[in-house]
Scaffold this motif. Structure first.
Motif, PDB file in Angstrom:
ATOM      1  N   VAL A  22       0.828  -1.211   0.000  1.00 62.44           N
ATOM      2  CA  VAL A  22       0.000   0.000   0.000  1.00 62.44           C
ATOM      3  C   VAL A  22       0.861   1.259   0.000  1.00 62.44           C
ATOM      4  CG1 VAL A  22      -1.669   1.353   1.331  1.00 62.44           C
ATOM      5  CG2 VAL A  22      -2.037  -1.098   0.988  1.00 62.44           C
ATOM      6  N   GLY A  23       1.893   1.307   0.820  1.00 56.15           N
ATOM      7  CA  GLY A  23       2.770   2.487   0.870  1.00 56.15           C
ATOM      8  C   GLY A  23       3.372   2.816  -0.489  1.00 56.15           C
ATOM      9  N   PRO A  24       4.047   1.858  -1.132  1.00 52.83           N
ATOM     10  CA  PRO A  24       4.592   2.135  -2.465  1.00 52.83           C
ATOM     11  C   PRO A  24       3.508   2.476  -3.499  1.00 52.83           C
ATOM     12  CG  PRO A  24       5.653   0.207  -1.521  1.00 52.83           C
ATOM     13  CD  PRO A  24       4.516   0.574  -0.602  1.00 52.83           C
ATOM     14  N   ALA A  28       3.354   6.061  -5.472  1.00 52.56           N
ATOM     15  CA  ALA A  28       3.305   6.182  -6.935  1.00 52.56           C
ATOM     16  C   ALA A  28       2.124   7.032  -7.368  1.00 52.56           C
ATOM     17  CB  ALA A  28       3.233   4.795  -7.572  1.00 52.56           C
ATOM     18  N   ARG A  29       0.975   6.879  -6.715  1.00 50.11           N
ATOM     19  CA  ARG A  29      -0.201   7.681  -7.051  1.00 50.11           C
ATOM     20  C   ARG A  29       0.073   9.155  -6.732  1.00 50.11           C
ATOM     21  NH1 ARG A  29      -1.166   6.027 -10.712  1.00 50.11           N
ATOM     22  NH2 ARG A  29      -2.858   7.496 -10.905  1.00 50.11           N
ATOM     23  N   LEU A  30       0.757   9.415  -5.619  1.00 56.62           N
ATOM     24  CA  LEU A  30       1.114  10.793  -5.268  1.00 56.62           C
ATOM     25  C   LEU A  30       2.053  11.398  -6.303  1.00 56.62           C
ATOM     26  CD1 LEU A  30       1.608  10.568  -1.415  1.00 56.62           C
ATOM     27  CD2 LEU A  30       0.008  12.066  -2.616  1.00 56.62           C
ATOM     28  N   ALA A  31       3.018  10.628  -6.755  1.00 55.05           N
ATOM     29  CA  ALA A  31       3.977  11.129  -7.741  1.00 55.05           C
ATOM     30  C   ALA A  31       3.277  11.491  -9.048  1.00 55.05           C
ATOM     31  CB  ALA A  31       5.063  10.085  -7.986  1.00 55.05           C
ATOM     32  N   ALA A  32       2.223  10.784  -9.401  1.00 53.05           N
ATOM     33  CA  ALA A  32       1.497  11.041 -10.650  1.00 53.05           C
ATOM     34  C   ALA A  32       0.368  12.055 -10.481  1.00 53.05           C
ATOM     35  CB  ALA A  32       0.915   9.726 -11.187  1.00 53.05           C
ATOM     36  N   ALA A  33       0.043  12.406  -9.256  1.00 54.17           N
ATOM     37  CA  ALA A  33      -1.116  13.258  -8.982  1.00 54.17           C
ATOM     38  C   ALA A  33      -0.887  14.697  -9.413  1.00 54.17           C
ATOM     39  CB  ALA A  33      -1.444  13.227  -7.493  1.00 54.17           C
TER      40      ALA A  33
END
Length: 130
Positions: A22-24, A28-33
């Protein structure tokens, strides 16, 4: 927070992946957000929202802080940067979330049998237009 909110709901389907992923996954979702915000109180996180292209990918609130306006405040931030509208997917069985979004002016636009999500859980697309 993601795991705590899901565990507290009890009806959530099992995670499609191991909890330690879940953390990774969220990183990744944060980096693409396009945008992400964390609501906090005295430095303690209460909830978060991740927004990408007018789509709310995740909005979670710590169970003990739900129904206190945290989700509404996070949603207000998302609306401020996406005044043309927002969309999101929600599990059909997530009645509390569906009620929350309905109170916030979202309408149900599409329902699926869940074959398109990892959990294979029926879901509904909710949309908000200014």
């Amino acid at each position: 927070m993601f795991l705590a909110a899901r565990a507290d709901a009890r009806w959530f389907p099992p995670l499609a992946h191991a909890p330690e992923s879940v953390g990774p996954f969220l990183a990744a979702r944060l980096a693409a957000a396009d945008h992400a915000w964390v609501a906090d109180e005295d430095g303690a996180p209460l909830g978060f929202v991740i927004l990408h292209g007018g789509v709310i990918e995740h909005l979670y609130v710590q169970p003990e802080h739900q129904r206190r306006g945290v989700g509404a405040a996070l949603l207000a931030r998302a609306r401020a940067v996406s005044p043309g509208g927002l969309a999101l997917w929600c599990f059909v069985r997530n009645r509390p979330a569906r009620a929350f979004y309905a109170r916030e002016g979202f309408i149900e636009a599409e329902e699926t049998d869940g074959s398109g999500n990892e959990e294979r859980e029926p879901d509904v697309r909710l949309v908000w237009r200014a």
